[in-house]
Write a protein that holds these residues in place. Sequence first.
Motif, PDB file in Angstrom:
ATOM      1  N   SER A  70     -17.061 -23.860  66.583  1.00 50.35           N
ATOM      2  CA  SER A  70     -16.759 -23.600  65.270  1.00 50.35           C
ATOM      3  C   SER A  70     -17.451 -22.479  64.530  1.00 50.35           C
ATOM      4  O   SER A  70     -17.133 -21.666  63.736  1.00 50.35           O
ATOM      5  CB  SER A  70     -16.834 -24.808  64.399  1.00 50.35           C
ATOM      6  OG  SER A  70     -15.570 -25.854  65.154  1.00 50.35           O
ATOM      7  N   THR A  71     -18.864 -22.485  65.074  1.00 44.29           N
ATOM      8  CA  THR A  71     -19.874 -21.497  64.212  1.00 44.29           C
ATOM      9  C   THR A  71     -19.296 -20.099  64.798  1.00 44.29           C
ATOM     10  O   THR A  71     -19.309 -19.153  63.935  1.00 44.29           O
ATOM     11  CB  THR A  71     -21.319 -21.906  64.710  1.00 44.29           C
ATOM     12  OG1 THR A  71     -21.579 -23.250  64.197  1.00 44.29           O
ATOM     13  CG2 THR A  71     -22.285 -20.986  64.231  1.00 44.29           C
ATOM     14  N   ARG A  72     -19.093 -20.072  66.136  1.00 44.25           N
ATOM     15  CA  ARG A  72     -18.794 -18.657  66.584  1.00 44.25           C
ATOM     16  C   ARG A  72     -17.585 -18.304  65.832  1.00 44.25           C
ATOM     17  O   ARG A  72     -17.322 -17.080  65.525  1.00 44.25           O
ATOM     18  CB  ARG A  72     -18.492 -18.860  68.317  1.00 44.25           C
ATOM     19  CG  ARG A  72     -19.681 -18.545  68.747  1.00 44.25           C
ATOM     20  CD  ARG A  72     -19.452 -18.662  70.156  1.00 44.25           C
ATOM     21  NE  ARG A  72     -18.961 -19.479  70.907  1.00 44.25           N
ATOM     22  CZ  ARG A  72     -19.705 -20.722  71.501  1.00 44.25           C
ATOM     23  NH1 ARG A  72     -20.753 -20.555  71.503  1.00 44.25           N
ATOM     24  NH2 ARG A  72     -19.054 -21.538  72.124  1.00 44.25           N
ATOM     25  N   ALA A  73     -16.619 -19.341  65.608  1.00 44.39           N
ATOM     26  CA  ALA A  73     -15.063 -18.771  65.062  1.00 44.39           C
ATOM     27  C   ALA A  73     -15.416 -18.281  63.732  1.00 44.39           C
ATOM     28  O   ALA A  73     -14.788 -17.338  63.165  1.00 44.39           O
ATOM     29  CB  ALA A  73     -14.103 -20.051  65.172  1.00 44.39           C
ATOM     30  N   GLY A  78     -15.843 -14.057  59.564  1.00 50.34           N
ATOM     31  CA  GLY A  78     -16.617 -13.682  58.295  1.00 50.34           C
ATOM     32  C   GLY A  78     -16.906 -14.920  57.329  1.00 50.34           C
ATOM     33  O   GLY A  78     -17.299 -14.489  56.168  1.00 50.34           O
ATOM     34  N   ARG A  79     -16.799 -15.815  57.869  1.00 49.20           N
ATOM     35  CA  ARG A  79     -17.057 -17.103  56.852  1.00 49.20           C
ATOM     36  C   ARG A  79     -18.492 -17.812  57.383  1.00 49.20           C
ATOM     37  O   ARG A  79     -18.678 -18.640  57.967  1.00 49.20           O
ATOM     38  CB  ARG A  79     -15.899 -18.084  57.340  1.00 49.20           C
ATOM     39  CG  ARG A  79     -14.452 -17.717  57.024  1.00 49.20           C
ATOM     40  CD  ARG A  79     -14.378 -17.587  55.483  1.00 49.20           C
ATOM     41  NE  ARG A  79     -14.609 -18.587  54.524  1.00 49.20           N
ATOM     42  CZ  ARG A  79     -13.603 -19.777  54.407  1.00 49.20           C
ATOM     43  NH1 ARG A  79     -12.533 -19.677  54.631  1.00 49.20           N
ATOM     44  NH2 ARG A  79     -14.126 -20.650  53.512  1.00 49.20           N
ATOM     45  N   LEU A  80     -19.461 -17.035  56.606  1.00 48.71           N
ATOM     46  CA  LEU A  80     -20.659 -17.465  57.064  1.00 48.71           C
ATOM     47  C   LEU A  80     -21.307 -18.638  56.519  1.00 48.71           C
ATOM     48  O   LEU A  80     -22.212 -19.280  56.960  1.00 48.71           O
ATOM     49  CB  LEU A  80     -21.823 -16.371  56.727  1.00 48.71           C
ATOM     50  CG  LEU A  80     -21.477 -14.945  57.182  1.00 48.71           C
ATOM     51  CD1 LEU A  80     -22.288 -13.695  56.805  1.00 48.71           C
ATOM     52  CD2 LEU A  80     -21.470 -15.159  58.900  1.00 48.71           C
ATOM     53  N   GLU A  81     -20.901 -18.838  55.433  1.00 51.74           N
ATOM     54  CA  GLU A  81     -21.125 -20.447  54.912  1.00 51.74           C
ATOM     55  C   GLU A  81     -21.007 -21.575  55.605  1.00 51.74           C
ATOM     56  O   GLU A  81     -21.409 -22.653  56.042  1.00 51.74           O
ATOM     57  CB  GLU A  81     -20.860 -20.354  53.103  1.00 51.74           C
ATOM     58  CG  GLU A  81     -19.230 -20.430  53.124  1.00 51.74           C
ATOM     59  CD  GLU A  81     -18.359 -19.393  53.288  1.00 51.74           C
ATOM     60  OE1 GLU A  81     -17.297 -19.472  53.395  1.00 51.74           O
ATOM     61  OE2 GLU A  81     -18.849 -18.274  53.214  1.00 51.74           O
ATOM     62  N   GLN A  85     -23.181 -24.262  57.769  1.00 54.05           N
ATOM     63  CA  GLN A  85     -22.740 -25.583  57.670  1.00 54.05           C
ATOM     64  C   GLN A  85     -22.481 -26.327  58.890  1.00 54.05           C
ATOM     65  O   GLN A  85     -23.068 -27.549  59.260  1.00 54.05           O
ATOM     66  CB  GLN A  85     -21.608 -26.090  56.914  1.00 54.05           C
ATOM     67  CG  GLN A  85     -21.275 -27.550  56.534  1.00 54.05           C
ATOM     68  CD  GLN A  85     -19.942 -27.579  55.910  1.00 54.05           C
ATOM     69  OE1 GLN A  85     -19.280 -26.790  55.230  1.00 54.05           O
ATOM     70  NE2 GLN A  85     -19.637 -28.905  55.980  1.00 54.05           N
ATOM     71  N   GLU A  86     -21.693 -25.663  59.809  1.00 55.04           N
ATOM     72  CA  GLU A  86     -21.694 -26.286  61.208  1.00 55.04           C
ATOM     73  C   GLU A  86     -22.934 -26.280  62.132  1.00 55.04           C
ATOM     74  O   GLU A  86     -23.171 -26.937  62.879  1.00 55.04           O
ATOM     75  CB  GLU A  86     -20.772 -25.445  61.912  1.00 55.04           C
ATOM     76  CG  GLU A  86     -19.090 -25.330  61.557  1.00 55.04           C
ATOM     77  CD  GLU A  86     -18.447 -26.755  61.751  1.00 55.04           C
ATOM     78  OE1 GLU A  86     -18.803 -27.034  62.665  1.00 55.04           O
ATOM     79  OE2 GLU A  86     -17.763 -27.401  60.944  1.00 55.04           O
ATOM     80  N   ARG A  87     -23.698 -25.261  61.977  1.00 62.13           N
ATOM     81  CA  ARG A  87     -25.087 -25.032  62.608  1.00 62.13           C
ATOM     82  C   ARG A  87     -26.060 -26.127  62.131  1.00 62.13           C
ATOM     83  O   ARG A  87     -26.837 -26.819  62.953  1.00 62.13           O
ATOM     84  CB  ARG A  87     -25.756 -23.696  62.175  1.00 62.13           C
ATOM     85  CG  ARG A  87     -26.041 -23.094  63.476  1.00 62.13           C
ATOM     86  CD  ARG A  87     -26.882 -21.610  62.998  1.00 62.13           C
ATOM     87  NE  ARG A  87     -25.835 -20.543  63.302  1.00 62.13           N
ATOM     88  CZ  ARG A  87     -25.394 -19.715  62.125  1.00 62.13           C
ATOM     89  NH1 ARG A  87     -25.712 -20.115  61.097  1.00 62.13           N
ATOM     90  NH2 ARG A  87     -24.502 -18.714  62.423  1.00 62.13           N
TER      91      ARG A  87
END
Length: 155
Positions: A70-73, A78-81, A85-87
């Motif tokens: 999910s973090t990669r996706a 471009g959804r860094l926030e 959160q996933e990280r």
Amino acid sequence: MLLRDKISHALKAAVKDGDSTRLCTLRLISAAINDLEIAKRGCEEGVPSPITDDEVRGILGKMVRQRQESTRAYEEAGRLELAEQERAEAEIIEDFLPRQLSDDEKAAAIKAAIADSGAGSLRDIGKVMGLLKERHAGRMDFSTVSPEVRDHLAR
């Protein structure tokens, strides 16, 4: 102390501390464990099937991989926030997993498994992977280890 009990204690501590991110993540973990427990019961009503620590580690490993994907996706979109959160959730989950082997430790484990199994060609990859899973279960990601084993055996 069982891993499930550690998660339960951490959940109670998160409630007391008011840590919403940790609390939400721990609730997700508890729900996944409860789902597995219900699935294990199957048709045999009333027969408790205790969940082992290995099964809980399997659930946690799967949850970490899901968050990494999910973090990669999110980063690609471009959804860094949301990626952050996933990280953060992945880090909380990883607190309950054994420490992963470093790259050097992983390379040494692969070399030792190849030597101990007597593997000499790519045909022996199953022997090597079986030995690695037996010795280092939960401490390395076998989807990334397999290509490394192939490289070592191809030499």
